[in-house]
Design a protein around this motif. Structure first.
Motif, PDB file in Angstrom:
ATOM      1  N   GLN A 106     -10.900  19.725 -24.589  1.00 45.39           N
ATOM      2  CA  GLN A 106      -9.666  19.914 -23.580  1.00 45.39           C
ATOM      3  C   GLN A 106      -8.474  20.051 -24.390  1.00 45.39           C
ATOM      4  OE1 GLN A 106      -8.916  16.014 -21.924  1.00 45.39           O
ATOM      5  NE2 GLN A 106     -10.952  15.530 -22.699  1.00 45.39           N
ATOM      6  N   SER A 107      -8.366  19.819 -25.740  1.00 41.29           N
ATOM      7  CA  SER A 107      -7.148  20.292 -26.409  1.00 41.29           C
ATOM      8  C   SER A 107      -7.752  20.139 -27.905  1.00 41.29           C
ATOM      9  CB  SER A 107      -6.119  19.453 -26.156  1.00 41.29           C
ATOM     10  OG  SER A 107      -5.928  18.314 -27.085  1.00 41.29           O
ATOM     11  N   PRO A 108      -6.968  20.704 -28.916  1.00 43.13           N
ATOM     12  CA  PRO A 108      -7.856  20.484 -30.303  1.00 43.13           C
ATOM     13  C   PRO A 108      -7.180  19.115 -30.997  1.00 43.13           C
ATOM     14  CG  PRO A 108      -6.405  22.514 -29.893  1.00 43.13           C
ATOM     15  CD  PRO A 108      -5.996  21.566 -28.864  1.00 43.13           C
TER      16      PRO A 108
ATOM     17  N   THR B 128      -3.654  27.889 -22.099  1.00 41.06           N
ATOM     18  CA  THR B 128      -3.125  28.348 -23.358  1.00 41.06           C
ATOM     19  C   THR B 128      -2.002  27.249 -23.712  1.00 41.06           C
ATOM     20  OG1 THR B 128      -3.861  30.334 -23.174  1.00 41.06           O
ATOM     21  CG2 THR B 128      -2.672  29.677 -24.942  1.00 41.06           C
ATOM     22  N   GLN B 129      -2.227  26.431 -24.801  1.00 43.08           N
ATOM     23  CA  GLN B 129      -1.196  25.717 -25.424  1.00 43.08           C
ATOM     24  C   GLN B 129      -0.504  25.959 -26.793  1.00 43.08           C
ATOM     25  OE1 GLN B 129      -2.636  21.458 -25.909  1.00 43.08           O
ATOM     26  NE2 GLN B 129      -2.200  20.971 -23.536  1.00 43.08           N
ATOM     27  N   LEU B 130       0.798  25.834 -26.816  1.00 46.98           N
ATOM     28  CA  LEU B 130       1.195  26.016 -28.120  1.00 46.98           C
ATOM     29  C   LEU B 130       0.924  24.519 -28.745  1.00 46.98           C
ATOM     30  CD1 LEU B 130       2.630  27.003 -30.660  1.00 46.98           C
ATOM     31  CD2 LEU B 130       4.847  26.207 -29.726  1.00 46.98           C
TER      32      LEU B 130
ATOM     33  N   PHE C 198      -9.660  23.495 -22.379  1.00 44.43           N
ATOM     34  CA  PHE C 198     -10.570  23.681 -21.098  1.00 44.43           C
ATOM     35  C   PHE C 198     -10.510  22.557 -20.554  1.00 44.43           C
ATOM     36  CE2 PHE C 198     -11.960  26.500 -24.576  1.00 44.43           C
ATOM     37  CZ  PHE C 198     -12.035  27.676 -24.034  1.00 44.43           C
ATOM     38  N   ARG C 199     -10.507  22.250 -18.999  1.00 46.40           N
ATOM     39  CA  ARG C 199     -10.686  21.112 -18.445  1.00 46.40           C
ATOM     40  C   ARG C 199     -11.398  21.258 -17.140  1.00 46.40           C
ATOM     41  NH1 ARG C 199      -4.839  18.334 -20.287  1.00 46.40           N
ATOM     42  NH2 ARG C 199      -5.106  18.795 -22.371  1.00 46.40           N
ATOM     43  N   ASP C 200     -12.340  20.427 -16.897  1.00 44.11           N
ATOM     44  CA  ASP C 200     -13.107  20.706 -15.790  1.00 44.11           C
ATOM     45  C   ASP C 200     -12.687  19.550 -14.683  1.00 44.11           C
ATOM     46  OD1 ASP C 200     -15.207  21.391 -14.211  1.00 44.11           O
ATOM     47  OD2 ASP C 200     -16.792  20.341 -14.980  1.00 44.11           O
TER      48      ASP C 200
ATOM     49  N   ARG D  55     -13.085  12.123 -24.955  1.00 46.17           N
ATOM     50  CA  ARG D  55     -12.453  10.998 -24.181  1.00 46.17           C
ATOM     51  C   ARG D  55     -11.005  11.007 -24.257  1.00 46.17           C
ATOM     52  NH1 ARG D  55     -14.909   5.540 -23.324  1.00 46.17           N
ATOM     53  NH2 ARG D  55     -16.836   5.716 -24.398  1.00 46.17           N
ATOM     54  N   GLU D  56     -10.351  12.415 -24.317  1.00 49.39           N
ATOM     55  CA  GLU D  56      -8.892  12.543 -24.209  1.00 49.39           C
ATOM     56  C   GLU D  56      -8.278  12.227 -22.920  1.00 49.39           C
ATOM     57  OE1 GLU D  56      -7.999  16.077 -26.378  1.00 49.39           O
ATOM     58  OE2 GLU D  56      -5.923  15.423 -25.644  1.00 49.39           O
ATOM     59  N   GLY D  57      -9.181  12.335 -21.796  1.00 46.67           N
ATOM     60  CA  GLY D  57      -8.696  11.886 -20.476  1.00 46.67           C
ATOM     61  C   GLY D  57      -9.208  12.557 -19.524  1.00 46.67           C
TER      62      GLY D  57
ATOM     63  N   GLY E  13       2.169  13.021 -36.395  1.00 50.97           N
ATOM     64  CA  GLY E  13       2.369  13.258 -34.839  1.00 50.97           C
ATOM     65  C   GLY E  13       2.292  14.635 -34.637  1.00 50.97           C
ATOM     66  N   GLY E  14       2.319  14.805 -33.289  1.00 46.56           N
ATOM     67  CA  GLY E  14       2.607  16.352 -32.611  1.00 46.56           C
ATOM     68  C   GLY E  14       2.809  16.427 -31.367  1.00 46.56           C
ATOM     69  N   ILE E  15       2.671  17.693 -30.839  1.00 42.60           N
ATOM     70  CA  ILE E  15       2.888  17.926 -29.592  1.00 42.60           C
ATOM     71  C   ILE E  15       2.371  19.252 -28.933  1.00 42.60           C
ATOM     72  CG2 ILE E  15       4.985  19.364 -30.107  1.00 42.60           C
ATOM     73  CD1 ILE E  15       6.462  18.214 -27.792  1.00 42.60           C
ATOM     74  N   ALA E  16       2.013  19.406 -27.729  1.00 39.91           N
ATOM     75  CA  ALA E  16       1.388  20.770 -27.230  1.00 39.91           C
ATOM     76  C   ALA E  16       2.344  21.176 -25.951  1.00 39.91           C
ATOM     77  CB  ALA E  16       0.045  20.499 -26.645  1.00 39.91           C
TER      78      ALA E  16
ATOM     79  N   HIS F 243      -1.187   8.201 -22.408  1.00 41.22           N
ATOM     80  CA  HIS F 243      -1.143   9.671 -23.162  1.00 41.22           C
ATOM     81  C   HIS F 243      -2.521   9.844 -23.225  1.00 41.22           C
ATOM     82  CE1 HIS F 243       0.790  13.228 -25.043  1.00 41.22           C
ATOM     83  NE2 HIS F 243       0.274  12.779 -25.996  1.00 41.22           N
ATOM     84  N   HIS F 244      -3.150   9.454 -24.670  1.00 38.87           N
ATOM     85  CA  HIS F 244      -4.471   9.453 -25.042  1.00 38.87           C
ATOM     86  C   HIS F 244      -4.671   8.274 -26.097  1.00 38.87           C
ATOM     87  CE1 HIS F 244      -3.090  11.569 -28.570  1.00 38.87           C
ATOM     88  NE2 HIS F 244      -2.771  12.818 -27.930  1.00 38.87           N
ATOM     89  N   PRO F 245      -5.767   8.034 -26.421  1.00 40.19           N
ATOM     90  CA  PRO F 245      -6.069   6.894 -27.202  1.00 40.19           C
ATOM     91  C   PRO F 245      -5.740   6.946 -28.549  1.00 40.19           C
ATOM     92  CG  PRO F 245      -8.138   7.661 -26.034  1.00 40.19           C
ATOM     93  CD  PRO F 245      -6.987   8.723 -25.983  1.00 40.19           C
TER      94      PRO F 245
ATOM     95  N   GLY G 126       5.290  19.980 -21.567  1.00 42.59           N
ATOM     96  CA  GLY G 126       4.384  19.352 -22.804  1.00 42.59           C
ATOM     97  C   GLY G 126       4.626  17.938 -23.330  1.00 42.59           C
ATOM     98  N   GLY G 127       3.769  17.675 -23.948  1.00 42.35           N
ATOM     99  CA  GLY G 127       3.825  16.398 -24.355  1.00 42.35           C
ATOM    100  C   GLY G 127       3.169  16.154 -25.591  1.00 42.35           C
ATOM    101  N   GLY G 128       3.617  15.013 -26.451  1.00 43.42           N
ATOM    102  CA  GLY G 128       3.017  14.797 -27.679  1.00 43.42           C
ATOM    103  C   GLY G 128       3.235  13.278 -27.972  1.00 43.42           C
ATOM    104  N   SER G 129       2.943  12.905 -29.271  1.00 41.23           N
ATOM    105  CA  SER G 129       3.018  11.386 -29.501  1.00 41.23           C
ATOM    106  C   SER G 129       2.946  11.482 -31.129  1.00 41.23           C
ATOM    107  CB  SER G 129       2.136  10.604 -28.962  1.00 41.23           C
ATOM    108  OG  SER G 129       0.820  10.894 -29.335  1.00 41.23           O
TER     109      SER G 129
HETATM  110  N1  ASP Z   1      -3.465  16.863 -27.146  1.00 36.86           N
HETATM  111  C1  ASP Z   1      -2.391  16.424 -26.317  1.00 36.86           C
HETATM  112  C2  ASP Z   1      -2.486  17.360 -24.869  1.00 36.86           C
HETATM  113  O1  ASP Z   1      -3.306  18.491 -24.934  1.00 36.86           O
HETATM  114  C3  ASP Z   1      -0.819  16.763 -26.763  1.00 36.86           C
HETATM  115  C4  ASP Z   1      -0.736  16.043 -27.915  1.00 36.86           C
HETATM  116  O2  ASP Z   1      -0.573  14.815 -27.880  1.00 36.86           O
HETATM  117  O3  ASP Z   1      -0.199  16.682 -28.985  1.00 36.86           O
HETATM  118  O4  ASP Z   1      -1.869  17.178 -23.816  1.00 36.86           O
END
Ligand code: ASP
Length: 590
Positions: free
Chosen positions: A200-202, A238-240, A224-226, A178-180, A531-534, A453-455, A486-489
C-alpha cells in the motif's frame, strides 16, 4: 520501408522551412475536400500542419488523397510554401505555411468505423473512452496533462538528485503490513497457501533503507490499495515517497516546500511564497470540521452551544445534556430564499445529518426559522454577544450532535456553501501544513484504538504520562485547496516504543514478532532517528491541470468499479491455473 523518413515534426514546420522539401508523418486530423483542392490537417505529438493536395502539383497524390479518412496514419514528402494572405491562421504556430504534397504513403489505414471521433471523446461514456484509450490519448487536451505530469516528475527527480537523495526501487511483491488499508493479495505458486501482498506504500522498506544507512531516499512509487473506490481513488496510484535520517519535522517540511517551489518555478515560472502556512489539527477540526481545510474562503464553524445553554427546545436540550455541542456557520454573503434553505436542509440530510437548523433574521432582527417561536425575543442580541459582527440579514446554520459527528457534517456544509455561493477563487493555490494530529483514534464499534497515521509514527514527547486519547503524533499532512496532497511523520526507531504502540493497537508481542520481527530486530541493531513523507502524485497533477478526477491524469486508469475496459481486467482464469496455485474458487454468497 515505413514511409518517408521523417525530417521534421508537424508542429515545427514554420516559415524557416519555406521552399524546402520536408518529410512528415502523422495522423489525418481532418480532410476538407474541395474537389480539385484537398486540405488535410496532419497531426503528430508536436501539433498540426496543413497539407495541400492539388493535381497541378501531383495528380497521383491528389487522386489518392480523396480516400484519406480521419485517423489514417500517413507519411508524406512535400514542399513548404506560404499560405495566401486570406488563409493565414494566426492561432497556430504553423499557420503561415502549408505543405504541398508531392507523394505520400498510407502507413496504416482506418478500416473500421471509429468508435468516436476525437472531438466527440468528451461526450462519450467513460468506459468506451477507456476501452479505446489510445484514441482518447491522441487528443491535445489529454496529451497536455501527461506532458505536464512528465515535466513535474522530471523536476522532482532533478531537485531531489541535487539534494543528494538516492532513488531506490522497493519490492512490489511483499508482505501485509497493517499500514491501514486493505491490501491486494497475490497467491504464491511456489509456496501454495501463502500470499504476497502488494504494497500500500513502501513504508517499511524505506524505513529499513534508513537502517541501511542511505540517509536520503526517494521513489516515484506505485502503491496498491484494495479499497472501495471514490472519485479521487484508484486501486493503484503513484506517490512521491521520501525518507530521511537524522532530521526533524521541519527538515522534511522544508525539503517538500522547496521541492514544490522548484516545480512551480520551473513549470509555471511562479515560485511559492515560503514558508507555507501551518495549522494544528485541533484548530482545523474546530473551525473547518476536517483535517484538510480549504482556506480559500471563510465560513468558519463556531461553537454556539453557549447561546443555547438554557434552551428548552427539546432536541437541542437533549444533545447538550448528552455532552453534545451545537455548531454553526454564519453566512453573510447571501440572503437565502425559503426554497434555497429547504434545499440546503435536504443536502445536509444526504451528508448524514439528522437535521439542519436555519435561523434567518428579518430587517428588525426578528428570527425566521422552524424554531422561531421557541426562541427568546432578544435572541438576536444574545447571538451578537457571541458573534459581534453578525448582521440582521445574515443566516445562521446549526447542526447539533456529538462534537466528532456534528463537526464533520458542518465541514461538508461549509464546502457546499463555499461552492454554491461561489466563494472559491479557482486560480488560488492554497497550501497548508496540518500538524499535531492525535496519535490514535478510538473506533467505537470495534472498541479499540487505531493509528491515525500508521503504527510506525512516533508519538510527541511526554506521551508516557498522558491518557492514550491525548497522545499527539509527530505527523504532518500537506493540504492543497482542501485536498490532502500528502502526509508523513517522524518514525519510531526504538524497539520499546514500537512495542508499546503495538500493544495500544492491540497487537500482542507474539503477533508483533511474527509480523514485524524484522523491524523490531533492526531497531536493536543500530537504527537512526528518521522520518519521511509521501505526496500523491496523481492528485497533485490533477489539481495542477484542473482535471476533475485522478483518472484523467493516469494513462490507463481503472473505471470507478476497478475495471480496465481495454485489457478487460480483472478476468476469470482457467481452472488449471487456479490449481497450479493450490487454490480453489468458492463463489461469494450473494
Ligand atoms: N507511507 C505513508 C503513506 O503512504 C506516508 C509516510 O508516512 O511517509 O501515506
Amino acid at each position: 520501408m515505413q514511409g518517408f523518413k521523417r525530417t521534421v515534426t508537424c508542429g515545427l514546420v514554420n516559415e524557416s522551412f519555406l521552399n524546402k522539401t520536408v518529410n512528415l508523418s502523422g495522423w489525418v486530423n481532418r480532410r476538407r475536400d474541395h474537389g480539385n483542392l484537398i486540405f488535410i490537417d496532419l497531426r503528430d505529438r508536436s501539433g498540426l500542419v496543413q497539407l495541400v493536395f492539388n493535381s497541378d502539383f501531383s495528380s497521383q497524390a491528389h487522386k489518392a488523397a480523396h480516400n484519406l479518412r480521419s485517423e489514417d496514419v500517413i507519411s508524406i514528402e512535400g514542399l513548404v510554401v506560404e499560405r495566401s494572405a486570406g488563409t493565414v491562421n494566426a492561432d497556430i504556430p504553423t499557420g503561415k505555411i502549408e505543405v504541398q504534397v508531392k507523394q505520400f504513403e498510407v502507413l496504416n489505414k482506418v478500416t473500421k468505423n471509429l468508435p468516436f471521433t476525437l472531438e466527440e471523446a468528451d461526450k462519450v461514456e467513460e468506459e468506451l473512452r477507456l476501452k479505446y484509450r489510445y484514441l482518447d490519448l491522441r487528443r491535445e487536451s489529454v496529451r497536455k496533462k501527461f506532458e505536464l505530469r512528465n515535466n513535474i516528475i522530471f523536476e522532482m527527480r532533478n531537485f531531489l538528485h541535487n539534494k543528494g537523495f538516492y532513488e531506490v526501487e522497493t519490492p512490489i511483491l511483499t508482505k501485509n503490513t497493517r499500514e491501514g488499508a486493505r491490501e491486494f493479495l497475490v497467491p504464491s505458486r511456489i509456496h501454495p497457501g501463502s500470499f504476497y501482498a502488494l504494497p500500500q506504500s513502501p513504508q517499511l522498506y524505506k524505513q529499513i533503507l534508513m537502517a541501511g544507512g542511505f540517509e536520503k531516499y526517494f521513489q516515484i512509487a506505485r502503491c496498491f490499495r484494495d479499497e472501495d473506490l471514490r472519485a479521487d481513488r484508484q486501486p493503484e496510484f503513484t506517490q512521491l515517497d521520501m525518507e530521511m535520517s537524522f532530521i526533524n519535522e521541519t527538515d522534511i517540511q522544508s525539503i517538500i516546500e522547496n521541492l514544490l517551489s522548484h516545480v512551480f518555478e520551473k513549470i509555471f515560472n511562479k515560485p511559492l511564497n515560503l514558508p507555507l502556512a501551518r495549522m494544528q489539527y485541533k484548530q482545523a477540526f474546530d473551525e473547518f470540521g476536517v483535517d484538510k481545510p480549504d482556506l480559500r474562503f471563510g465560513l468558519k464553524i463556531q461553537d454556539f452551544s453557549g447561546v443555547f445553554e438554557k434552551t428548552e427546545i427539546k432536541f437541542l436540550r437533549s444533545v447538550l445534556d448528552q455532552d453534545g455541542k451545537i455548531g454553526g456557520i454564519v453566512v453573510r454573503e447571501k440572503i437565502f430564499t425559503r426554497s434555497e434553505l429547504d434545499a440546503l436542509v435536504e443536502s445536509a440530510l444526504t451528508f448524514g445529518a439528522k437535521g439542519l437548523l436555519w435561523i434567518r433574521f428579518n430587517d428588525e432582527g426578528k428570527p425566521e426559522s422552524p424554531i422561531a417561536k421557541f426562541l427568546p425575543d432578544n435572541f438576536f442580541d444574545q447571538l451578537k454577544s457571541f458573534v459581534p459582527d453578525i448582521q440582521k440579514t445574515n443566516t445562521l446554520f446549526l447542526i447539533a450532535g456529538q462534537y466528532d459527528e456534528a463537526w464533520p457534517l458542518l465541514g461538508r456544509l461549509r464546502l457546499k456553501l463555499g461552492s454554491d455561493l461561489k466563494l472559491i477563487n479557482k486560480d488560488e493555490l492554497n497550501f497548508l501544513w496540518v500538524t499535531d494530529f492525535p496519535m490514535f483514534e478510538y473506533d467505537k464499534q470495534e472498541k479499540r484504538w487505531s493509528a491515525t497515521h500508521h503504527p510506525f509514527t512516533s508519538p510527541q514527547d511526554g506521551w508516557e504520562n498522558l491518557p492514550i486519547g491525548e497522545f499527539k503524533a509527530r505527523a504532518y499532512d500537506i493540504v492543497l485547496n482542501g485536498v490532502e496532497l500528502g502526509g508523513g511523520s517522524i518514525r519510531i526507531y526504538k524497539k520499546e516504543v514500537q512495542e508499546k504502540i503495538f500493544e495500544i493497537l492491540g497487537i500482542d508481542l507474539a503477533t508483533a514478532q511474527k509480523e514485524f520481527g524484522f523491524l523490531l530486530e533492526a531497531q536493536e541493531l543500530g537504527f537512526p532517528p528518521h522520518g519521511g513523507i509521501a505526496l500523491g502524485l496523481d492528485r497533485f497533477v490533477m489539481l495542477l491541470t484542473g482535471a476533475d478526477s485522478i483518472r484523467e491524469v493516469i494513462a490507463f486508469p481503472k473505471t470507478a468499479r476497478g475495471y480496465d475496459p481495454m485489457m478487460e481486467a480483472p478476468t476469470a482464469v482457467d481452472e488449471k491455473k487456479i490449481r497450479d496455485y493450490g487454490l480453489m474458487f468458492i463463489p461469494k454468497k450473494k
